[in-house]
Write a protein that holds these residues in place. Structure first.
Motif, short mmCIF file in Angstrom:
data_model
loop_
_atom_site.label_atom_id
_atom_site.label_comp_id
_atom_site.label_asym_id
_atom_site.label_seq_id
_atom_site.Cartn_x
_atom_site.Cartn_y
_atom_site.Cartn_z
N GLY A 285 -16.49 -29.03 19.87
CA GLY A 285 -14.83 -29.13 19.66
C GLY A 285 -14.12 -29.26 18.33
O GLY A 285 -13.79 -28.49 17.79
N TYR A 286 -15.11 -30.33 17.76
CA TYR A 286 -15.33 -30.69 16.01
C TYR A 286 -15.24 -29.51 15.16
O TYR A 286 -14.99 -29.72 14.25
N ALA A 287 -17.30 -28.63 15.66
CA ALA A 287 -16.92 -27.56 14.53
C ALA A 287 -16.11 -26.76 14.72
O ALA A 287 -14.85 -25.68 13.96
N ILE A 288 -15.66 -26.24 15.85
CA ILE A 288 -14.26 -25.24 16.33
C ILE A 288 -13.05 -25.50 15.60
O ILE A 288 -12.95 -24.78 14.79
N PHE A 289 -12.17 -26.38 16.00
CA PHE A 289 -11.60 -27.54 15.09
C PHE A 289 -11.06 -26.98 13.72
O PHE A 289 -10.63 -26.77 13.64
N ASN A 290 -12.29 -27.55 13.07
CA ASN A 290 -11.99 -27.06 12.05
C ASN A 290 -12.51 -26.70 10.93
O ASN A 290 -11.93 -25.78 10.21
N THR A 291 -13.02 -25.44 11.18
CA THR A 291 -13.29 -23.82 10.62
C THR A 291 -11.99 -23.24 11.27
O THR A 291 -11.99 -22.38 9.93
N ALA A 292 -11.59 -23.66 12.52
CA ALA A 292 -10.17 -22.20 12.61
C ALA A 292 -8.88 -23.28 11.83
O ALA A 292 -8.98 -22.28 11.07
N SER A 293 -9.36 -24.86 11.05
CA SER A 293 -8.26 -25.03 10.38
C SER A 293 -8.59 -24.45 9.14
O SER A 293 -7.61 -24.15 8.37
N VAL A 294 -9.82 -24.29 8.99
CA VAL A 294 -10.57 -23.72 7.29
C VAL A 294 -9.56 -22.02 7.42
O VAL A 294 -9.27 -22.00 6.51
N ALA A 295 -10.12 -21.79 8.11
CA ALA A 295 -9.12 -20.36 8.26
C ALA A 295 -7.99 -20.14 8.02
O ALA A 295 -7.28 -19.27 7.36
N THR A 296 -7.21 -20.60 8.97
CA THR A 296 -5.94 -20.83 8.95
C THR A 296 -5.16 -21.03 7.24
O THR A 296 -4.72 -20.68 6.91
N ALA A 297 -6.08 -22.64 7.01
CA ALA A 297 -6.12 -23.07 5.27
C ALA A 297 -5.93 -21.96 3.88
O ALA A 297 -5.11 -21.44 3.20
N ILE A 298 -6.44 -21.08 4.58
CA ILE A 298 -7.81 -20.32 3.36
C ILE A 298 -6.17 -18.63 3.37
O ILE A 298 -5.85 -18.42 2.70
N VAL A 299 -5.82 -18.24 4.97
CA VAL A 299 -4.53 -17.54 5.01
C VAL A 299 -3.42 -17.49 4.19
O VAL A 299 -3.40 -16.75 3.66
N SER A 300 -3.62 -19.48 4.83
CA SER A 300 -2.05 -19.71 3.54
C SER A 300 -2.31 -20.27 2.44
O SER A 300 -1.29 -19.58 1.90
N GLY A 301 -2.81 -19.94 2.04
CA GLY A 301 -3.91 -20.28 0.41
C GLY A 301 -2.72 -18.87 0.11
O GLY A 301 -2.57 -18.77 -1.20
N LEU A 302 -3.87 -18.06 0.51
CA LEU A 302 -3.39 -15.99 -0.03
C LEU A 302 -2.30 -15.37 0.03
O LEU A 302 -1.58 -15.65 -0.54
N VAL A 303 -1.43 -16.36 1.63
CA VAL A 303 -0.46 -15.96 1.59
C VAL A 303 0.90 -16.68 0.30
O VAL A 303 1.58 -16.05 -0.72
N THR A 304 0.03 -18.16 -0.21
CA THR A 304 1.52 -18.59 -1.05
C THR A 304 1.30 -17.82 -2.45
O THR A 304 1.18 -19.22 -2.88
N LYS A 305 -0.20 -17.33 -2.92
CA LYS A 305 -0.34 -16.63 -3.70
C LYS A 305 -1.37 -17.81 -4.44
O LYS A 305 -1.22 -17.95 -5.96
N GLU A 306 -2.36 -18.71 -4.47
CA GLU A 306 -2.52 -19.27 -4.84
C GLU A 306 -4.06 -19.15 -5.66
O GLU A 306 -4.51 -18.99 -6.68
N TRP A 307 -4.50 -17.05 -4.58
CA TRP A 307 -5.45 -17.15 -5.20
C TRP A 307 -4.85 -15.81 -6.45
O TRP A 307 -5.45 -14.82 -6.29
N ILE A 308 -3.79 -15.78 -6.58
CA ILE A 308 -3.10 -14.08 -7.35
C ILE A 308 -4.11 -14.06 -8.76
O ILE A 308 -4.13 -13.01 -9.15
N SER A 309 -4.64 -15.50 -9.24
CA SER A 309 -5.02 -14.73 -10.87
C SER A 309 -6.68 -14.96 -10.48
O SER A 309 -7.62 -14.34 -11.54
#
Length: 339
Positions: A285-309
């Motif tokens: 559960g800990y592994a799944i929980f945390n990996t899902a949060s990473v995936a969500t955060a990466i998508v959020s970071g891309l949406v908010t243009k953290e990686w635009i440069s």
């Protein structure tokens, strides 16, 4: 098993999104935002939730053995330090990479800590769990490389424009790794406290899911002590008390409250998912929980243009790291099915 996996994924989605509202606060310094967040998520929200939802609250915690209080208290205190460092890492290296490195470290170490309390699973299950975690490690390494590549890209652009870049990526990554190691105390505290708290909660007539709320109570309060002390000091040192007096205070408070509720709810849902996953639930559960949060955060970071440069190379490394982490978690979930 399926229900537990789905709850763990949903909890991870909430954790991955919890810090997003911080990007929309105005007039607050770093110390204002995070001091208010930790006050709400570590004390206000868990106390209200626990007292309101747990039947027999006083008897359950009044009779909890001293050794369990000590185990949960000490490891939760370390978790508090780790979460505090996490917020600092996000400030240095952004939401997506901060989550990747910090939570990747947590997955690698925190997924193994429950074995101290729960014992080792059968050898075939343990083998697949370890393979899955090693694949996650590869993903963490790729994410770190992506961050360093992005830093070079941003420095190059800043130099061409005659400006300066933000804080060191290496410093941010180091903060995230050390914070992640300390934050694994959460996993151990959950494994140490859940057996007693589940039995005591059920004996008081509570539903199964209330155990998750009960487990979070000592974890959050113990973890909140160090954060409160740190941010009181920081508010004084940075002379930031006056920044609370801003026309945007009401809006900021609402956004930070959303952060607090999401953060607390995500942790409680993880505890419930671990229970539903059975014998190796704390690890899987800990592994799944945390990996899902990473995936969500990466998508959020891309949406908010953290990686635009960032260059295509940096983005490809980021995507490759995410792919490895997801593949690793599929292997871990398969291992739980074998159990």
């Amino acid at each position: 098993m399926t229900e537990g996996v789905l709850w763990a994924i949903f909890a991870g989605l909430m954790l991955g999104l919890y810090a997003l509202p911080e990007k929309f606060t105005k007039g607050f310094k770093y110390e204002n935002t995070w001091s208010l967040f930790f006050l709400l998520t570590m004390f206000v929200v868990p106390i209200i939730a626990s007292v309101t939802l747990i039947q027999g609250f006083g008897e359950i915690f009044g009779n909890m053995p001293t050794d369990i209080w000590i185990k949960m208290g000490l490891t939760s205190f370390l978790w508090g330090i780790g979460v505090m460092m996490w917020s600092k890492a996000i400030n240095h290296i952004g939401l997506s990479l901060g989550f990747s490195i910090f939570i990747g470290t947590i997955i690698l170490v925190g997924s193994l800590l429950p074995f101290i309390e729960d014992g080792l699973p059968p050898s075939n299950v343990l083998t697949f769990i370890l393979v899955g975690i090693l694949v996650v490690l590869l993903g963490v390494i790729l994410n770190g490389k992506a961050g360093l590549t992005r830093e070079k890209d941003e420095k190059k652009i800043a130099t061409e424009k005659g400006g300066s870049n933000k804080g060191s990526m290496v410093t941010g990554i180091m903060i995230a790794v050390v914070g992640g190691l300390l934050a694994t105390g959460f996993s151990y505290a959950n494994a140490a406290g859940r057996p007693y708290l589940h039995e005591a909660s059920i004996a008081q007539g509570n539903a199964d899911w209330i155990t998750a709320v009960a487990v979070m109570f000592p974890i959050f309060l113990s973890g909140g002590i160090v954060m409160t002390a740190y941010f009181l000091w920081q508010l004084n040192a940075k002379k930031a008390w006056g920044d609370f007096k801003t026309p945007a205070f009401g809006k900021n408070l609402f956004l930070i409250l959303i952060m607090a509720v999401f953060h607390y709810a995500a942790s409680a849902l993880f505890a419930y998912a671990a229970f539903k996953l059975g014998a190796s639930g704390n690890t899987v559960g800990y592994a799944i929980f945390n990996t899902a949060s990473v995936a969500t955060a990466i998508v959020s970071g891309l949406v908010t243009k953290e990686w635009i440069s960032a260059s295509p190379k940096a983005r490809n490394l980021l995507y490759g790291g995410l792919g490895c982490m997801i593949a690793g978690i599929v292997i871990v979930a398969y291992a739980n099915g074998l159990g």
